[in-house]
Design a protein around this motif. Structure first.
Motif, PDB file in Angstrom:
ATOM      1  N   ALA A  40       0.952  -1.197  -0.061  1.00 22.70           N
ATOM      2  CA  ALA A  40      -0.013  -0.012   0.194  1.00 22.70           C
ATOM      3  C   ALA A  40       0.946   1.146  -0.068  1.00 22.70           C
ATOM      4  O   ALA A  40       2.105   1.067   0.386  1.00 22.70           O
ATOM      5  CB  ALA A  40      -0.865  -0.110   1.102  1.00 22.70           C
ATOM      6  N   GLU A  55      -4.576  10.144   0.300  1.00 25.78           N
ATOM      7  CA  GLU A  55      -4.940   9.388  -1.004  1.00 25.78           C
ATOM      8  C   GLU A  55      -4.262   8.065  -0.267  1.00 25.78           C
ATOM      9  O   GLU A  55      -3.498   8.011   0.381  1.00 25.78           O
ATOM     10  CB  GLU A  55      -3.818   9.912  -2.084  1.00 25.78           C
ATOM     11  CG  GLU A  55      -4.263   9.210  -3.290  1.00 25.78           C
ATOM     12  CD  GLU A  55      -3.093   9.606  -4.556  1.00 25.78           C
ATOM     13  OE1 GLU A  55      -2.638  10.803  -4.295  1.00 25.78           O
ATOM     14  OE2 GLU A  55      -3.271   9.067  -5.631  1.00 25.78           O
ATOM     15  N   ARG A  57      -3.352   4.095  -1.654  1.00 21.84           N
ATOM     16  CA  ARG A  57      -3.541   3.070  -2.617  1.00 21.84           C
ATOM     17  C   ARG A  57      -3.250   1.769  -2.216  1.00 21.84           C
ATOM     18  O   ARG A  57      -2.300   1.563  -1.196  1.00 21.84           O
ATOM     19  CB  ARG A  57      -2.492   3.361  -3.925  1.00 21.84           C
ATOM     20  CG  ARG A  57      -2.610   4.447  -4.784  1.00 21.84           C
ATOM     21  CD  ARG A  57      -1.793   4.812  -5.747  1.00 21.84           C
ATOM     22  NE  ARG A  57      -0.552   4.968  -5.245  1.00 21.84           N
ATOM     23  CZ  ARG A  57      -0.381   6.628  -4.752  1.00 21.84           C
ATOM     24  NH1 ARG A  57      -1.114   7.299  -4.952  1.00 21.84           N
ATOM     25  NH2 ARG A  57       0.958   6.705  -4.130  1.00 21.84           N
ATOM     26  N   GLY A  59      -1.673  -1.949  -3.028  1.00 22.68           N
ATOM     27  CA  GLY A  59      -0.926  -2.271  -4.275  1.00 22.68           C
ATOM     28  C   GLY A  59      -0.896  -1.133  -5.262  1.00 22.68           C
ATOM     29  O   GLY A  59      -0.493   0.050  -4.670  1.00 22.68           O
ATOM     30  N   ASP A  60      -1.027  -1.455  -6.472  1.00 20.73           N
ATOM     31  CA  ASP A  60      -1.097  -0.094  -7.352  1.00 20.73           C
ATOM     32  C   ASP A  60      -2.517   0.634  -7.585  1.00 20.73           C
ATOM     33  O   ASP A  60      -2.799   1.522  -8.392  1.00 20.73           O
ATOM     34  CB  ASP A  60      -0.614  -0.573  -8.614  1.00 20.73           C
ATOM     35  CG  ASP A  60       0.873  -0.857  -8.617  1.00 20.73           C
ATOM     36  OD1 ASP A  60       1.597  -0.205  -7.822  1.00 20.73           O
ATOM     37  OD2 ASP A  60       1.248  -1.900  -9.336  1.00 20.73           O
ATOM     38  N   GLU A  61      -3.437  -0.296  -6.883  1.00 19.74           N
ATOM     39  CA  GLU A  61      -4.932   0.481  -7.041  1.00 19.74           C
ATOM     40  C   GLU A  61      -5.264   1.473  -6.117  1.00 19.74           C
ATOM     41  O   GLU A  61      -5.239   1.494  -5.298  1.00 19.74           O
ATOM     42  CB  GLU A  61      -5.729  -0.984  -6.861  1.00 19.74           C
ATOM     43  CG  GLU A  61      -5.840  -1.987  -7.847  1.00 19.74           C
ATOM     44  CD  GLU A  61      -6.070  -1.554  -9.110  1.00 19.74           C
ATOM     45  OE1 GLU A  61      -7.233  -1.038  -9.377  1.00 19.74           O
ATOM     46  OE2 GLU A  61      -5.285  -1.831 -10.103  1.00 19.74           O
ATOM     47  N   PRO A  62      -5.854   2.795  -6.679  1.00 21.84           N
ATOM     48  CA  PRO A  62      -6.411   3.868  -5.987  1.00 21.84           C
ATOM     49  C   PRO A  62      -7.812   3.161  -5.126  1.00 21.84           C
ATOM     50  O   PRO A  62      -8.324   2.563  -5.663  1.00 21.84           O
ATOM     51  CB  PRO A  62      -6.798   4.836  -6.939  1.00 21.84           C
ATOM     52  CG  PRO A  62      -6.361   4.286  -8.396  1.00 21.84           C
ATOM     53  CD  PRO A  62      -6.057   2.957  -8.175  1.00 21.84           C
ATOM     54  N   LYS A  63      -7.657   3.509  -3.833  1.00 23.17           N
ATOM     55  CA  LYS A  63      -8.602   2.928  -2.979  1.00 23.17           C
ATOM     56  C   LYS A  63      -9.452   4.182  -2.270  1.00 23.17           C
ATOM     57  O   LYS A  63     -10.439   4.071  -2.176  1.00 23.17           O
ATOM     58  CB  LYS A  63      -7.722   2.130  -1.977  1.00 23.17           C
ATOM     59  CG  LYS A  63      -8.762   1.227  -1.230  1.00 23.17           C
ATOM     60  CD  LYS A  63      -8.857  -0.048  -2.257  1.00 23.17           C
ATOM     61  CE  LYS A  63      -9.894  -1.072  -1.583  1.00 23.17           C
ATOM     62  NZ  LYS A  63     -10.225  -2.067  -2.707  1.00 23.17           N
ATOM     63  N   GLN A  64      -8.571   5.137  -1.837  1.00 21.84           N
ATOM     64  CA  GLN A  64      -9.476   6.155  -1.163  1.00 21.84           C
ATOM     65  C   GLN A  64      -8.847   7.710  -1.541  1.00 21.84           C
ATOM     66  O   GLN A  64      -7.511   7.665  -1.673  1.00 21.84           O
ATOM     67  CB  GLN A  64      -9.396   6.261   0.300  1.00 21.84           C
ATOM     68  CG  GLN A  64     -10.205   5.497   1.019  1.00 21.84           C
ATOM     69  CD  GLN A  64     -10.001   5.361   2.578  1.00 21.84           C
ATOM     70  OE1 GLN A  64      -9.319   4.864   2.936  1.00 21.84           O
ATOM     71  NE2 GLN A  64     -10.848   6.269   3.149  1.00 21.84           N
ATOM     72  N   LYS A  65      -9.453   8.605  -1.758  1.00 23.93           N
ATOM     73  CA  LYS A  65      -8.982   9.835  -2.454  1.00 23.93           C
ATOM     74  C   LYS A  65     -10.083  10.760  -1.957  1.00 23.93           C
ATOM     75  O   LYS A  65     -11.265  10.751  -2.110  1.00 23.93           O
ATOM     76  CB  LYS A  65      -8.643   9.881  -3.672  1.00 23.93           C
ATOM     77  CG  LYS A  65      -7.671  11.145  -4.239  1.00 23.93           C
ATOM     78  CD  LYS A  65      -7.375  10.905  -5.653  1.00 23.93           C
ATOM     79  CE  LYS A  65      -6.460  12.163  -6.176  1.00 23.93           C
ATOM     80  NZ  LYS A  65      -5.886  12.144  -7.457  1.00 23.93           N
TER      81      LYS A  65
END
Ligand code: AMP
Length: 404
Positions: A40, A55, A57, A59-65
């Motif tokens: 993360a 922000e 992430r 792994g490489d995935e955006p999760k919260q912003k």
């Protein structure tokens, strides 16, 4: 979401949270060891505000912003802890402290180390005070999780004496520690190790150019730094975005004493109103704005760019002479990874020493690991995105493993 414990059963804590502390920002990466998998990453900026951008992430995935209220650092850290599903799997928090009096290498960040950092607060005004406060907070909030820092000076611990010494009374060096150090150690270590992997050999002379918000150049022979553009502090060497770079110390005495500006005013100006920002006269030290202004005919912006690239070329020239040539030049960090135009200016007309940039490869390369020299170039030119956090995680993991 439970990055802390949700992915797979983990017997022993095996994650390193690499924490990057700025005066109003907290950025992190969570790295699993020894696999070096990044689980993360993220961060919070403008801490202290009700609309602080954050922000996360996985792994490489955006999760919260989004934006939120983060009145202080403790709120930011506790947000990160909750978002990661707790800190139960943390083996350590890794830090990248800049410098301390008589302390370098990889260290447990206990009070004695923090006091040694405090002793250098005047030399590292932008870096040390927020760092010390951040580490103290971690130590207080999580007394059972070791805080382990790799000093930015560590890469330079074996630099030969003649590249450390200032021409000053000897006693100032031995008694007060006035000498050249070197910073961005984790970054230069990472990209030069990676360059050796990519070139398939270790016996290399590398000129490593970290050009970003702050900039430096290291000369590295067979994986060891032998010189750096830095002096005693990060206000030296290349012009920085808003910090001064190399400057005649007698001009400082003249400004502060004879012209009556006083040390505090001069210090502040050299620390935050100088470098690219100061020279260009623009409200920003972001080189993209300076390139744009120069393109629209702003003469001071044009000169500022030339001072910057000229200074980079000066150190490249010095290190070429010191190393009797070079096998590789590496470009890393925000400016050098993303600006083909500045790389081209820096490498312009270096054919005489065997460096030939492939203009097309250079023009097409942004923030990706790529060789940008021609096949006939005697010096390989690489763009290698840096990964300082990995060096910090590796060193923290090794330090804990030593103690087991
Ligand atoms: P860093 O300290 O490595 O995060 O780099 C930050 C610096 O990178 C900022 O001063 C930016 O101006 C610079 N930067 C980012 N993108 C570009 C770009 N496309 N061209 C030139 N400079 C850039």
């Amino acid at each position: 979401m439970n990055v802390g414990g949700g992915f797979e059963p983990i017997m022993k804590p095996s994650q390193i949270l690499v924490a990057n502390i700025g005066s109003t920002s907290f950025k992190f990466r969570l790295i699993e060891m020894p696999s070096e998998r990044q689980l993360a990453s993220g961060g919070i900026e403008r801490i202290g505000s009700n609309e602080a951008p954050f922000e996360l992430r996985i792994g490489d995935e955006p999760k919260q912003k989004g934006t939120g209220s983060f009145p202080d650092y403790a709120t930011a850290i506790s947000f990160v802890e909750k978002s990661l599903g707790g800190f139960d799997n943390l083996a350590a928090v890794g830090f990248k402290p800049v410098g301390a009096r008589n302390v370098s290498g990889t260290q447990f960040m206990d009070e004695s180390v923090l006091k040694a950092m405090e002793a250098f607060n005047t030399l590292l005004p932008a870096h040390n005070p927020p760092y010390i406060a951040g580490v103290r907070l971690f130590n207080k909030l999580y007394p059972d999780i070791p805080c382990i820092g790799t000093f930015e000076t560590a890469f330079y611990d074996d630099v030969p004496m003649e590249n450390r010494r200032y021409p000053i009374p000897l006693e100032w060096e031995s008694k007060y520690g006035i000498r050249r150090y070197g910073f961005h150690g984790a970054s230069h270590r990472f990209v030069t190790q990676r360059c050796a992997e990519l070139m398939g050999r270790k016996d290399l002379r590398i000129i490593s150019c970290h050009l970003g918000g702050s900039s430096s150049i290291a000369a590295v022979v067979n994986s060891k730094a032998i010189n750096s553009s830095w002096g005693m502090t990060p206000q030296s060497g290349l012009p920085q975005n808003n910090r001064v770079g190399d400057f005649d110390c007698f001009a400082l005495i003249y400004l502060a004493r004879d012209l009556g500006l006083g040390l505090d005013v001069v210090e502040k100006a050299l620390c935050s109103q100088s470098g690219l920002k100061g020279m260009s006269g623009l409200p920003t030290g972001d080189i993209r704005d300076i390139v744009a202004a120069a393109g629209s005919g702003n003469e001071d912006a044009r000169i500022a760019l030339n001072v910057f690239t000229g200074s980079v070329r000066k150190f490249i020239g010095q290190f070429l002479v010191e190393m009797n040539g070079a096998d590789a030049v590496v470009f890393t960090a925000g400016i050098a990874e993303n600006s083909p135009e500045l790389r081209a200016r820096i490498c312009d007309n270096l054919g005489f020493c065997g460096l030939e940039l492939d203009q097309e490869l250079n023009a097409g390369t942004r923030a990706s690991e790529t060789i940008i020299s021609t096949s006939s170039s005697k010096i390989a030119v690489w763009v290698i995105p840096t990964n300082e956090e990995l060096i910090i995680a590796r060193n923290a993991w090794a330090k804990i493993s030593e103690g087991k």
